[in-house]
Design an enzyme around this catalytic site. Structure first.
Site, short mmCIF file in Angstrom:
data_model
loop_
_atom_site.label_atom_id
_atom_site.label_comp_id
_atom_site.label_asym_id
_atom_site.label_seq_id
_atom_site.Cartn_x
_atom_site.Cartn_y
_atom_site.Cartn_z
N HIS A 163 -3.15 -38.83 -49.74
CA HIS A 163 -2.53 -40.05 -50.29
C HIS A 163 -2.35 -39.91 -51.80
O HIS A 163 -3.25 -39.46 -52.50
CB HIS A 163 -3.30 -41.32 -49.92
CG HIS A 163 -4.70 -41.41 -50.40
ND1 HIS A 163 -5.04 -42.04 -51.58
CD2 HIS A 163 -5.87 -40.98 -49.87
CE1 HIS A 163 -6.36 -42.00 -51.74
NE2 HIS A 163 -6.90 -41.35 -50.72
N ASP B 137 -1.50 -42.57 -53.67
CA ASP B 137 -1.88 -43.81 -54.37
C ASP B 137 -3.34 -43.73 -54.81
O ASP B 137 -4.12 -42.93 -54.27
CB ASP B 137 -1.65 -45.05 -53.49
CG ASP B 137 -2.57 -45.10 -52.27
OD1 ASP B 137 -2.77 -44.04 -51.63
OD2 ASP B 137 -3.10 -46.19 -51.96
N ASP C 26 -9.83 -38.63 -55.69
CA ASP C 26 -9.45 -39.49 -54.55
C ASP C 26 -8.02 -39.96 -54.77
O ASP C 26 -7.78 -41.04 -55.24
CB ASP C 26 -10.43 -40.67 -54.49
CG ASP C 26 -10.18 -41.61 -53.33
OD1 ASP C 26 -9.34 -41.30 -52.48
OD2 ASP C 26 -10.83 -42.68 -53.28
N GLU D 31 -2.94 -45.67 -48.89
CA GLU D 31 -4.25 -45.50 -48.25
C GLU D 31 -5.28 -46.48 -48.79
O GLU D 31 -6.09 -47.04 -48.06
CB GLU D 31 -4.76 -44.06 -48.44
CG GLU D 31 -5.93 -43.69 -47.55
CD GLU D 31 -7.31 -44.04 -48.13
OE1 GLU D 31 -8.29 -43.99 -47.39
OE2 GLU D 31 -7.40 -44.36 -49.35
N GLU D 32 -5.20 -46.70 -50.10
CA GLU D 32 -6.24 -47.53 -50.74
C GLU D 32 -6.05 -49.01 -50.44
O GLU D 32 -6.88 -49.84 -50.80
CB GLU D 32 -6.27 -47.29 -52.25
CG GLU D 32 -6.60 -45.85 -52.67
CD GLU D 32 -8.03 -45.42 -52.38
OE1 GLU D 32 -8.76 -46.16 -51.71
OE2 GLU D 32 -8.40 -44.32 -52.82
N ASP E 79 -10.28 -35.62 -48.20
CA ASP E 79 -10.28 -36.91 -48.92
C ASP E 79 -11.70 -37.45 -48.90
O ASP E 79 -11.94 -38.63 -48.72
CB ASP E 79 -9.31 -37.89 -48.24
CG ASP E 79 -9.11 -39.17 -49.06
OD1 ASP E 79 -9.39 -39.15 -50.27
OD2 ASP E 79 -8.72 -40.19 -48.48
N HIS F 211 -13.25 -44.61 -57.21
CA HIS F 211 -13.23 -46.08 -57.27
C HIS F 211 -14.02 -46.62 -58.47
O HIS F 211 -14.14 -47.83 -58.62
CB HIS F 211 -13.76 -46.74 -55.99
CG HIS F 211 -12.98 -46.41 -54.76
ND1 HIS F 211 -12.94 -47.24 -53.65
CD2 HIS F 211 -12.18 -45.36 -54.44
CE1 HIS F 211 -12.18 -46.71 -52.71
NE2 HIS F 211 -11.71 -45.55 -53.17
N1 BES Z 1 -11.42 -41.06 -49.91
C1 BES Z 1 -11.89 -42.34 -49.44
C2 BES Z 1 -12.69 -42.28 -48.17
C3 BES Z 1 -13.98 -41.51 -48.19
C4 BES Z 1 -14.74 -41.41 -49.35
C5 BES Z 1 -14.42 -40.94 -47.03
C6 BES Z 1 -15.92 -40.71 -49.33
C7 BES Z 1 -15.60 -40.25 -47.01
C8 BES Z 1 -16.36 -40.15 -48.15
C9 BES Z 1 -10.70 -43.27 -49.24
O1 BES Z 1 -9.72 -43.14 -50.23
C10 BES Z 1 -11.21 -44.69 -49.30
O2 BES Z 1 -11.62 -45.10 -50.34
N2 BES Z 1 -11.21 -45.38 -48.18
C11 BES Z 1 -11.55 -46.77 -48.13
C12 BES Z 1 -10.94 -47.34 -46.89
C13 BES Z 1 -10.60 -48.79 -46.97
C14 BES Z 1 -9.71 -49.16 -48.12
C15 BES Z 1 -9.95 -49.21 -45.66
C16 BES Z 1 -13.07 -46.98 -48.09
O3 BES Z 1 -13.81 -46.17 -47.52
O4 BES Z 1 -13.51 -47.95 -48.71
ZN ZN Z 2 -10.38 -44.23 -52.07
#
Ligand code: BES
Ligand code: ZN
Length: 466
Positions: free
Chosen positions: A86, A88, A119, A153-154, A180, A427
């Site tokens: 992603h 974004d 990320d 994605e975010e 990711d 984040h």
């Molecule tokens: N890259 C992350 C997901 C992630 C981080 C998976 C660390 C495993 C380990 C992704 O960009 C993300 O932040 N996902 C969100 C999903 C939500 C917005 C639906 C999350 O996990 O909070």
């Molecule tokens: Zn993320």
């Protein structure tokens, strides 16, 4: 393979320049003011794909474009792998906590600081660079590769959920590859075989029709902020175990094998505590920190709003109070079932003195894939070759909800091959990406394609390019 690795080494400087250029684009999907930047970012990555010889399409959507790029001359006798990423990024705020502006990448030692660089821009760019090395060094790839790079994605991947079932043939593949996520250290490359799911919701408590003088009226009516705190406080015990009836009914127990694998992670409780800046660790009894954060469900308050937030004091009973919650889920919990349970329980607990409104938000099912498949074994070998250290198996606590949709619509398992390090600050302020992880990730990706191709055909030739 030597010529591919040599190409990667020879082009290291340019790959870093590309990373800087990509990270400079403020592609914040949560903030509508950045819509033109998201479009520019999609074009930037599409141009990179075209420059290395991929057949590239930028698909407009109701929100931000989806980029699909394929290796040239699709060969139906070869397996196909889909690399998802992603472009974004999360909002950078609060700006004042950044040591340098979030969209002006700065290198310090082997780290580059910028929002979205770990990320997820750096991680999928590493795959693209490795594919470039295959194509430009005149080597024949043993597989077809499709890149699928989205811009939402975010914020829940809404457009991609719509796009997937309509483009099954375009995206058909033997397996999906996603970087990711993270690894514990550069010496512990890891195949992540499970992710937690997520269920988001907002809980609102309404009391008096307006903010009221807390001296004149306090004591005779309920305070919505207090009612909300008491309600939320009843959802969990002091060690983090959730007290909602039936909440754990579907939870699949960790096997002894999995517990042994998680125990191989290099987490040291005291160092972990210091790294996170907490006075003491916390968590469900009977589980290690790595088990708690990857393989157990949780309920978190993400935001809590009510009453007067300005300077000084204001003696009021607020008219309303609101909380944003997310629950992290593990197999076999589903967002639908969990949101229903939480809502039912809140309704049961809510006193008649206030009005409760529960609004469900986005959701994603947990993901678990076999860590012993041929593909997983191939991925472990590629990780070892790329990072130069034995690869381990791990679960992760974050969520990538689209992974379950890949399974549903493309019938493809996902291999999660993270390149992020624990101190990358995704984040958070001062997000960064390690150039050593970037380089190792590119080498890993270079090794991945022959490994996965052999695995897809259950080939035991033992060569790195059959
Ligand atoms: N890259 C992350 C997901 C992630 C981080 C998976 C660390 C495993 C380990 C992704 O960009 C993300 O932040 N996902 C969100 C999903 C939500 C917005 C639906 C999350 O996990 O909070
Ligand atoms: Zn993320």
């Amino acid at each position: 393979m030597d010529s591919i690795l040599a190409y990667l080494a020879d082009n290291e400087r340019r790959y870093v320049d590309d990373l800087f250029a990509y990270a400079r684009i403020p592609s914040v999907s949560a903030q509508p003011k950045h819509a033109p930047d998201l479009k520019r970012c999609a074009d930037w990555i599409a141009d990179r794909c075209r420059a290395i010889g991929l057949t590239t399409e930028v698909h407009p959507t109701a929100s931000y474009p989806i980029v699909v790029a394929k290796t040239p001359k699709h060969d139906k006798d070869k397996p196909t792998f889909l690399v998802y990423g992603h472009y974004d990024v999360q909002p950078p705020e609060p700006f004042e906590l950044w040591d340098s502006p979030p969209f002006e990448p700065v290198q310090k030692g082997r780290d580059v600081f910028a929002r979205g660089i770990s990320d997820n821009k750096g991680q999928h760019l590493a795959h693209l660079n490795a594919v470039e090395a295959w194509l430009k060094s005149g080597q024949e790839l043993p597989c077809n590769i499709t890149f699928l790079i989205e811009g939402e994605e975010e914020v829940g991947s809404t457009a991609l959920y719509d796009f997937l079932p309509k483009h099954k043939a375009l995206l058909a593949c033997n397996a999906v590859v996603i970087s990711d996520n993270g690894i514990p250290t550069l010496k512990h490359p890891a195949l992540t075989y499970a992710l937690r799911g997520i269920a988001a919701m907002e809980v609102r408590i309404d009391g008096p029709s307006r903010d009221l003088h807390s001296g004149i009226y306090g004591g005779s009516i309920e305070n919505p902020a207090m009612a909300l705190c008491q309600l939320l406080g009843k959802l969990r015990d002091a060690r983090g175990k959730i007290t909602i009836p039936g909440f754990y009914d579907e939870v699949v127990k960790l096997t002894a094998y999995e517990r042994r694998q998680l125990a191989k992670l290099p987490t040291k409780p005291n160092a972990y505590r210091k790294f996170l800046g907490v006075p003491e660790l916390f968590g469900e009894k009977g589980f290690t920190a790595d088990e708690q954060r990857t393989a157990r469900p949780t309920l978190e308050i993400n935001g809590l709003t009510s009453g007067y937030q300005g300077d000084g004091s204001k003696t009021i009973i607020p008219s309303w109070a609101k909380a944003k919650l997310t629950l992290r889920l593990v197999p076999n919990q589903t967002p639908k079932q969990i949101i229903a349970q939480v809502t039912r329980h809140l309704k049961k607990l809510c006193p008649p003195t206030v009005k409760l409104t529960v609004t469900p938000g986005h959701g994603g099912t947990p993901y678990l894939v076999s860590p012993t498949s041929q593909l997983a074994q191939g991925a472990l070998r590629a990780l070892e070759a790329g990072f130069g250290h034995e690869a381990i198996l791990t679960r992760e606590g974050g969520s990538i909800p689209i992974v379950s949709a890949f399974k549903k619509h493309l019938d493809a398992d996902t291999l999660l091959l993270g390149m992020a390090l624990p101190d990358d600050n995704p984040h958070s302020p001062n997000e960064k990406f390690s150039l050593d992880a970037y380089a190792a990730g590119m080498r890993m990706s270079a090794h991945l394609w022959p490994e996965l191709s052999c695995a897809a055909f259950a080939c035991d030739c033992g060569s790195d390019h059959c």
